[in-house]
Write an enzyme that holds these catalytic residues in place. Sequence first.
Site, PDB file in Angstrom:
ATOM      1  N   THR A  18     102.150  76.707  34.899  1.00  0.00           N
ATOM      2  CA  THR A  18     101.620  75.327  35.096  1.00  0.00           C
ATOM      3  C   THR A  18     100.387  75.278  34.100  1.00  0.00           C
ATOM      4  OG1 THR A  18     102.165  75.665  37.364  1.00  0.00           O
ATOM      5  CG2 THR A  18     100.043  74.485  36.919  1.00  0.00           C
ATOM      6  N   THR A  46      97.209  77.928  39.414  1.00  0.00           N
ATOM      7  CA  THR A  46      98.619  78.241  38.751  1.00  0.00           C
ATOM      8  C   THR A  46      99.085  79.285  39.583  1.00  0.00           C
ATOM      9  OG1 THR A  46      99.656  79.174  36.957  1.00  0.00           O
ATOM     10  CG2 THR A  46      97.298  79.412  37.008  1.00  0.00           C
TER      11      THR A  46
END
Lengths: 350, 350
Positions: free
Chosen positions: B217, B268
């Site tokens: 991410t 993330t």
Amino acid sequence: MRLFLLLFSLTLMQNLPAQQKAVAASPKTMPVLVIHGGAGTILKSQMTPEKEKAYKAALTEALQKGYDTLQKGGTALDAVETAVRILEDCPLFNAGKGAVFTHEGKNELDAAIMNGKTLAAGSVAGVTTIRNPVSAARAVMEKSNHVMMVGKGAEAFAAVQGLALVESAYFFTEERWKGLQKALEEEAQPSGVVDSAIRHTPSALRQPENRDNKYGTVGAVALDQYGNLAAATSTGGMTNKRFGRVGDAPIIGAGTYANNASCAVSCTGWGEYFIRLVVAKTISDLVEYKKMPLKNAADEVCMKQVPALGGDGGLIALDKKGNIAMPFNTAGMYRGYIKNGKLQISIYKE
Amino acid sequence: MRLFLLLFSLTLMQNLPAQQKAVAASPKTMPVLVIHGGAGTILKSQMTPEKEKAYKAALTEALQKGYDTLQKGGTALDAVETAVRILEDCPLFNAGKGAVFTHEGKNELDAAIMNGKTLAAGSVAGVTTIRNPVSAARAVMEKSNHVMMVGKGAEAFAAVQGLALVESAYFFTEERWKGLQKALEEEAQPSGVVDSAIRHTPSALRQPENRDNKYGTVGAVALDQYGNLAAATSTGGMTNKRFGRVGDAPIIGAGTYANNASCAVSCTGWGEYFIRLVVAKTISDLVEYKKMPLKNAADEVCMKQVPALGGDGGLIALDKKGNIAMPFNTAGMYRGYIKNGKLQISIYKE
């Protein structure tokens, strides 16, 4: 003799189901169940005695069956799922059967559930064929490694799990269909909202007559005899919604949250504001980190933060001591609870 | 004379754009930009010098262009969108081009953005045709009355807003395709995960070799010269994901949050755990309600709460004073910032 009794007790306990073992091991907590059937412009002047009776009967059934579950040794999760399923099956509420229609004339349903003991959570959004979205949310929580599933994918998962699927006609109700037609007519008028999802005329969304397009969500929070909390919420979202809009109900932390360390919360209202303020988790954090009493925390968010940002709605909250809060900043909220065996149902402001 | 000068100043101010007026009215804040490109099993022993150079070049470009935006008077929102778009366009990261593949061989993208000044927020999930999901999230925030849109509906909205749409082939990268094939092969083995989304063999998901299926991410948090915070996150989710799984990135409060009263956060990691702990909002609440310094709050959630529940990952956080936190409980996290004009990039543990 003492040893014999001990062995006898152990044998007894081994023959008991897991839940009852826990009971034997620790003193029982008095169960509590709280439910809501949505906040909005609910005025006594606009209510018929028949309609009020029907709403109260539905709320009573959901409370009694959910509370029965708790009394029989069921978990808080079982109780909130039971209560929300009954409200989903009832056409009076904007969840399951009775859900509002999207712009395209479909019913797109959202739901979430959370276990306050383990922080396990599950949610589904934008599903159109699952009879009881709250049970699909529970399956996501218990039978998958995920928390949130949306659309066709969530429906495929529900099918794999053997949940009841229905034709879209199942969700149809005359009243909600009329609600969509009214919203579409308003859109079509030159002075109306061209598209309620796009900001051509933002203020139009706030007109009193279409405020309730956004409300009618159902939810439950429970405390079981094992001292555990749970929360669940289910909704059809906004009438005439478009573009795959998702509201706060299936967002863990926004419309639904449960944590034994603080409280269980289920919200109803203008979802966008509840998402932006992460309402349920904020209440939990005010209780856990700012040591606020539950009622103050619920009021701080519902009666101050939400209106300050321009939103409205209500919520139900419950802590481990059985304290209940049911604030709303709208005219009314369908709500009720059973505590110490006593049932209480309300609709308007007290 | 004094009156003349005052009138002259007012005239000058009226001719300035709105943002510069704000500058004239209050002292400038020193801008800060922080980005991440995902946490995971990033080991120096497994990295080639060429690959490391490519990652650092991409992070540097995102930081410099985002910071340029801030220096030219752009807002924190402009900066996080600029930085995240660059990371989305770079095939090295699991967002936009370079996103991982779903079980069906598609790329389903999620993104969110939030304005710390107004608490306005926007997000999209499960979109397959939008080149830059972070810009779609911004359009949801600024051009609709909604916060979250999913699937085909979100794509239809992006089309109405004139955003760049692409064929699915645009997102294809050889490395991610191989990642899916490897995951599918592992599933097909008798000892492997029969279906990674369903809990046949829960422990299999935790094997070191497929941990990184979940990561990569990208995100950014920024503080602009007007003293406002913003956050944005974008991801392709998990390799081989099924059933319309949505992770934490597009969930306001979980993977993304910004509030001038506390901090801006982008996460993330193993999204399910970040959703259950509502990670970003919890950090914000620890700062706002428990008065924790930013670093302590970020560590409390990332280094204690997430691992305690069994999850892993990392995050970046930034407060109004320009304090930065970049904790991660994995081997590494692609990360960097520009503060006081100085650029700093790191990958491994320090």
